[in-house]
Write a protein that holds these residues in place. Structure first.
Motif, PDB file in Angstrom:
ATOM      1  N   TYR A  18       0.937  -1.127   0.046  1.00  0.00           N
ATOM      2  CA  TYR A  18      -0.185  -0.129   0.128  1.00  0.00           C
ATOM      3  C   TYR A  18       0.971   1.354  -0.071  1.00  0.00           C
ATOM      4  N   TYR A  19       0.575   2.182  -0.891  1.00  0.00           N
ATOM      5  CA  TYR A  19       1.434   3.345  -1.051  1.00  0.00           C
ATOM      6  C   TYR A  19       0.654   4.669  -0.583  1.00  0.00           C
ATOM      7  N   CYS A  20       0.898   5.436  -0.131  1.00  0.00           N
ATOM      8  CA  CYS A  20       0.447   7.002   0.175  1.00  0.00           C
ATOM      9  C   CYS A  20       0.901   8.031  -0.968  1.00  0.00           C
ATOM     10  N   ALA A  21      -0.045   8.746  -1.201  1.00  0.00           N
ATOM     11  CA  ALA A  21       0.589   9.810  -2.525  1.00  0.00           C
ATOM     12  C   ALA A  21      -0.362  11.014  -2.056  1.00  0.00           C
ATOM     13  N   ALA A  22       0.497  12.021  -2.669  1.00  0.00           N
ATOM     14  CA  ALA A  22       0.100  13.458  -2.404  1.00  0.00           C
ATOM     15  C   ALA A  22      -0.084  13.884  -3.844  1.00  0.00           C
ATOM     16  N   SER A  23      -1.024  14.866  -3.817  1.00  0.00           N
ATOM     17  CA  SER A  23      -1.480  15.675  -5.069  1.00  0.00           C
ATOM     18  C   SER A  23      -1.777  16.807  -4.966  1.00  0.00           C
ATOM     19  N   THR A  24      -1.287  17.782  -5.818  1.00  0.00           N
ATOM     20  CA  THR A  24      -1.683  19.252  -5.824  1.00  0.00           C
ATOM     21  C   THR A  24      -2.951  19.268  -6.787  1.00  0.00           C
ATOM     22  N   ALA A  25      -3.620  18.444  -7.214  1.00  0.00           N
ATOM     23  CA  ALA A  25      -4.740  18.518  -8.139  1.00  0.00           C
ATOM     24  C   ALA A  25      -5.936  17.943  -7.458  1.00  0.00           C
ATOM     25  N   GLN A  26      -7.290  18.383  -7.939  1.00  0.00           N
ATOM     26  CA  GLN A  26      -8.316  17.851  -7.376  1.00  0.00           C
ATOM     27  C   GLN A  26      -9.013  16.501  -7.820  1.00  0.00           C
ATOM     28  N   THR A  27      -8.216  16.080  -8.783  1.00  0.00           N
ATOM     29  CA  THR A  27      -8.861  14.676  -9.434  1.00  0.00           C
ATOM     30  C   THR A  27      -8.102  13.768  -8.405  1.00  0.00           C
ATOM     31  N   MET A  28      -9.192  13.096  -7.503  1.00  0.00           N
ATOM     32  CA  MET A  28      -8.799  12.332  -6.636  1.00  0.00           C
ATOM     33  C   MET A  28      -8.304  10.812  -7.027  1.00  0.00           C
ATOM     34  N   GLY A  29      -9.242  10.546  -8.204  1.00  0.00           N
ATOM     35  CA  GLY A  29      -8.803   9.023  -8.494  1.00  0.00           C
ATOM     36  C   GLY A  29      -7.994   8.761  -9.476  1.00  0.00           C
ATOM     37  N   VAL A  30      -7.421   9.995 -10.085  1.00  0.00           N
ATOM     38  CA  VAL A  30      -6.296   9.593 -11.212  1.00  0.00           C
ATOM     39  C   VAL A  30      -4.995   9.592 -10.663  1.00  0.00           C
ATOM     40  N   MET A  31      -4.062   8.587 -10.964  1.00  0.00           N
ATOM     41  CA  MET A  31      -3.000   8.178 -10.204  1.00  0.00           C
ATOM     42  C   MET A  31      -1.987   9.154 -10.821  1.00  0.00           C
ATOM     43  N   ALA A  32      -2.110   9.514 -12.419  1.00  0.00           N
ATOM     44  CA  ALA A  32      -1.082  10.321 -12.860  1.00  0.00           C
ATOM     45  C   ALA A  32      -0.980  11.581 -12.200  1.00  0.00           C
ATOM     46  N   SER A  33      -2.098  12.228 -11.598  1.00  0.00           N
ATOM     47  CA  SER A  33      -2.176  13.333 -10.524  1.00  0.00           C
ATOM     48  C   SER A  33      -1.170  13.585  -9.443  1.00  0.00           C
ATOM     49  N   TYR A  34      -0.822  12.489  -8.930  1.00  0.00           N
ATOM     50  CA  TYR A  34      -0.034  12.622  -7.721  1.00  0.00           C
ATOM     51  C   TYR A  34       1.291  12.751  -8.038  1.00  0.00           C
ATOM     52  N   ASN A  35       1.704  13.672  -7.193  1.00  0.00           N
ATOM     53  CA  ASN A  35       3.043  14.052  -7.639  1.00  0.00           C
ATOM     54  C   ASN A  35       4.315  13.434  -6.650  1.00  0.00           C
ATOM     55  N   TYR A  36       3.804  12.909  -5.478  1.00  0.00           N
ATOM     56  CA  TYR A  36       4.636  12.477  -4.426  1.00  0.00           C
ATOM     57  C   TYR A  36       3.993  11.216  -3.935  1.00  0.00           C
ATOM     58  N   TRP A  37       5.138  10.120  -3.773  1.00  0.00           N
ATOM     59  CA  TRP A  37       4.833   8.845  -3.543  1.00  0.00           C
ATOM     60  C   TRP A  37       5.696   8.366  -2.179  1.00  0.00           C
ATOM     61  N   GLY A  38       4.999   7.557  -1.338  1.00  0.00           N
ATOM     62  CA  GLY A  38       5.903   7.093  -0.223  1.00  0.00           C
ATOM     63  C   GLY A  38       6.329   5.821  -0.641  1.00  0.00           C
ATOM     64  N   GLN A  39       7.197   5.071   0.157  1.00  0.00           N
ATOM     65  CA  GLN A  39       8.039   3.891  -0.128  1.00  0.00           C
ATOM     66  C   GLN A  39       7.180   2.679  -0.105  1.00  0.00           C
ATOM     67  N   GLY A  40       5.765   2.559   0.591  1.00  0.00           N
ATOM     68  CA  GLY A  40       5.003   1.765   0.595  1.00  0.00           C
ATOM     69  C   GLY A  40       4.963   0.767   1.625  1.00  0.00           C
ATOM     70  N   THR A  41       3.808   0.206   2.105  1.00  0.00           N
ATOM     71  CA  THR A  41       3.872  -0.595   3.580  1.00  0.00           C
ATOM     72  C   THR A  41       3.249  -1.888   3.051  1.00  0.00           C
ATOM     73  N   GLN A  42       3.670  -3.135   3.353  1.00  0.00           N
ATOM     74  CA  GLN A  42       3.053  -4.308   2.912  1.00  0.00           C
ATOM     75  C   GLN A  42       2.137  -4.892   3.912  1.00  0.00           C
ATOM     76  N   VAL A  43       0.843  -5.128   3.380  1.00  0.00           N
ATOM     77  CA  VAL A  43      -0.312  -5.802   4.055  1.00  0.00           C
ATOM     78  C   VAL A  43      -0.625  -7.026   3.577  1.00  0.00           C
ATOM     79  N   THR A  44      -0.592  -8.079   4.309  1.00  0.00           N
ATOM     80  CA  THR A  44      -0.816  -9.606   4.001  1.00  0.00           C
ATOM     81  C   THR A  44      -2.013 -10.003   4.738  1.00  0.00           C
ATOM     82  N   VAL A  45      -3.044 -10.545   4.190  1.00  0.00           N
ATOM     83  CA  VAL A  45      -4.243 -10.959   4.744  1.00  0.00           C
ATOM     84  C   VAL A  45      -4.321 -12.637   4.375  1.00  0.00           C
ATOM     85  N   SER A  46      -4.383 -13.280   5.722  1.00  0.00           N
ATOM     86  CA  SER A  46      -4.213 -14.655   5.377  1.00  0.00           C
ATOM     87  C   SER A  46      -5.634 -15.290   5.513  1.00  0.00           C
ATOM     88  N   SER A  47      -5.875 -16.290   4.812  1.00  0.00           N
ATOM     89  CA  SER A  47      -7.242 -16.851   4.684  1.00  0.00           C
ATOM     90  C   SER A  47      -7.467 -18.059   5.898  1.00  0.00           C
TER      91      SER A  47
END
Length: 123
Positions: free
Chosen positions: A94-123
């Motif tokens: 899972y990655y966190c990202a920050a955007s200066t735009a208002q188009t919330m669902g558009v990945m290309a609009s995000y300027n900055y990204w975190g390094q990610g954190t792993q989420v694992t769900v076992s069945s």
């Protein structure tokens, strides 16, 4: 220089919950739209949730609607993703990202990204 640092990932059983956090440093946090994305092994990165800079608007992928909640605390410069009723198919980095735009669902609009954190769900 904007930096984003995620935390809160881990291993959880199906049906369980996790809360991810994302701290932004380097610029004024309250001016950014904040988003969460995820990438499962062998799959493309996909949108999960986003929140407007004031926190008045939120937007979710259909796959997580009703189970995940995004919010933010501008005083703490932190965005959160509360994940409930987790399923094995939620397993991803899972990655966190920050955007200066208002188009919330558009990945290309995000300027900055975190390094990610792993989420694992076992069945």
């Amino acid at each position: 220089q904007v930096q984003l640092v995620e935390s809160g990932g881990g291993l959880v059983q199906a049906g369980g919950s996790l809360r991810l956090s994302c701290v932004l440093s380097g610029r004024t946090f309250s001016t950014y739209t904040m988003g969460w994305f995820r990438q499962a092994p062998g799959k493309e990165r996909e949108f999960v949730a986003a929140i407007s800079w004031r926190g008045r608007s939120t937007y979710y992928a259909d796959s997580v609607k009703g189970r995940f909640t995004i919010n933010r605390d501008n005083a703490k410069r932190t965005a959160y993703l509360q994940m409930n009723s987790l399923k094995p198919e939620d397993t991803a980095v899972y990655y966190c990202a920050a955007s200066t735009a208002q188009t919330m669902g558009v990945m290309a609009s995000y300027n900055y990204w975190g390094q990610g954190t792993q989420v694992t769900v076992s069945s």
